[in-house]
Write a protein that holds these residues in place. Sequence first.
Motif, PDB file in Angstrom:
ATOM      1  N   GLU A   1      -6.393  14.651  15.158  1.00 16.22           N
ATOM      2  CA  GLU A   1      -5.506  13.795  15.950  1.00 16.22           C
ATOM      3  C   GLU A   1      -4.202  14.524  16.256  1.00 16.22           C
ATOM      4  O   GLU A   1      -3.569  15.086  15.364  1.00 16.22           O
ATOM      5  CB  GLU A   1      -5.214  12.504  15.185  1.00 16.22           C
ATOM      6  CG  GLU A   1      -4.223  11.581  15.872  1.00 16.22           C
ATOM      7  CD  GLU A   1      -3.798  10.416  14.996  1.00 16.22           C
ATOM      8  OE1 GLU A   1      -3.030   9.574  15.473  1.00 16.22           O
ATOM      9  OE2 GLU A   1      -4.230  10.356  13.831  1.00 16.22           O
TER      10      GLU A   1
ATOM     11  N   THR B   1      -4.689  14.868  23.978  1.00 22.82           N
ATOM     12  CA  THR B   1      -5.416  13.901  23.143  1.00 22.82           C
ATOM     13  C   THR B   1      -6.778  14.483  22.775  1.00 22.82           C
ATOM     14  O   THR B   1      -7.240  15.460  23.391  1.00 22.82           O
ATOM     15  CB  THR B   1      -5.615  12.557  23.870  1.00 22.82           C
ATOM     16  OG1 THR B   1      -6.220  12.801  25.148  1.00 22.82           O
ATOM     17  CG2 THR B   1      -4.296  11.838  24.079  1.00 22.82           C
TER      18      THR B   1
ATOM     19  N   THR C   1       1.822  13.053  18.791  1.00 23.02           N
ATOM     20  CA  THR C   1       2.585  13.182  20.036  1.00 23.02           C
ATOM     21  C   THR C   1       4.027  13.600  19.802  1.00 23.02           C
ATOM     22  O   THR C   1       4.568  14.445  20.526  1.00 23.02           O
ATOM     23  CB  THR C   1       2.542  11.855  20.822  1.00 23.02           C
ATOM     24  OG1 THR C   1       1.181  11.526  21.106  1.00 23.02           O
ATOM     25  CG2 THR C   1       3.314  11.958  22.124  1.00 23.02           C
TER      26      THR C   1
ATOM     27  N   LYS D   1       1.632  11.411  26.172  1.00 21.36           N
ATOM     28  CA  LYS D   1       0.727  12.121  25.271  1.00 21.36           C
ATOM     29  C   LYS D   1       0.184  13.333  26.011  1.00 21.36           C
ATOM     30  O   LYS D   1      -0.735  13.219  26.824  1.00 21.36           O
ATOM     31  CB  LYS D   1      -0.409  11.199  24.823  1.00 21.36           C
ATOM     32  CG  LYS D   1       0.040  10.076  23.910  1.00 21.36           C
ATOM     33  CD  LYS D   1      -1.161   9.293  23.385  1.00 21.36           C
ATOM     34  CE  LYS D   1      -0.713   8.229  22.387  1.00 21.36           C
ATOM     35  NZ  LYS D   1      -1.874   7.483  21.824  1.00 21.36           N
TER      36      LYS D   1
END
Length: 319
Positions: A35, A6, A38, A3
């Motif tokens: 959000e 974030t 990814t 990721k």
Amino acid sequence: QIKLVTTIKERCRVCYTCVRDCPAKAIRISGGQAEVITERCIGCGHCISVCSQNAKQPYDSIPEVRKLLSGPDPVAAIVAPSFPASFPDVDERVFVGVLKQLGFSLVCETAFGADMTAAAYRSVLEGLKRPGRIGTTCPAVVSFIQKYHPSLTDRLLPIASPMIAAARYLHRAHGKNLKIVFIGPCIAKKAEAATTETTRDVDAVLTFIELNKMVAKADFSFNSPKVTPCDFDPPKPGLGMLFAVSRGILQAAGTHEDLLDGNVVAADGRSHFIQAIKEFEAGALDTRLLEVLCCNGCIMGPGMSCETPFFRRRFAVSE
């Protein structure tokens, strides 16, 4: 897949700035928070740069770098050529001394890898015909093409990035046991280092911001008497140092964007790089080489540890 970015949920104010600015449309509003998706993220870091609440955080590489430095194998740091812009008030030899004090056995300039990349560009350019190819120096651009313009994947130049070129040279010169950490302004480099093809080349990627955090927690600083000033370890770079600046890799390769012949087209920045790729795919951009950077040069990367304005950063690298 790591990721790369974030969201710190308690900081997010759902202002939609990151949603609007993401070139990969990789951010959605979920549960009242922004959000990062990814699978869609290309690691360009634009969302980090534009977030006024500092609610976006990149993947933290500090723990793995500390682990490497405390391990049995020697660790080399390869430093991006944008370091003078990120640390404008730090003497070059002191900068190297700080890295040695942190535990790096070798401290080299990634720019010598850019010299090798530029030489490869120079030799390939002579034989390139239209329809042309796309430069592969920017990992965010490569990721963007692979994810959103897969028809262009075979048009990517099969030339290693300066980071990978430098790492491969050091492994040949110092052995496979050498661990390598790239230090620079780029978050997408973290993904590039983690990909299957390059896993054995670069072990970790630190941003300049993360380097500052490591130094802040050490018992010395950039102006500490404990630090012994040192020169960069060889090999020494040439014009590869210009890679940090837009069109710098072209100058290092001995070519340029000529508006009359159109053999090379260069574009950089969030909106321009997308437009250039779209036109190239549609056949409207008749060029032998398309050189695109996601940022306005690496000196404007999201991992830079300064607030210095653009032209001052460019001047620092030129100096």
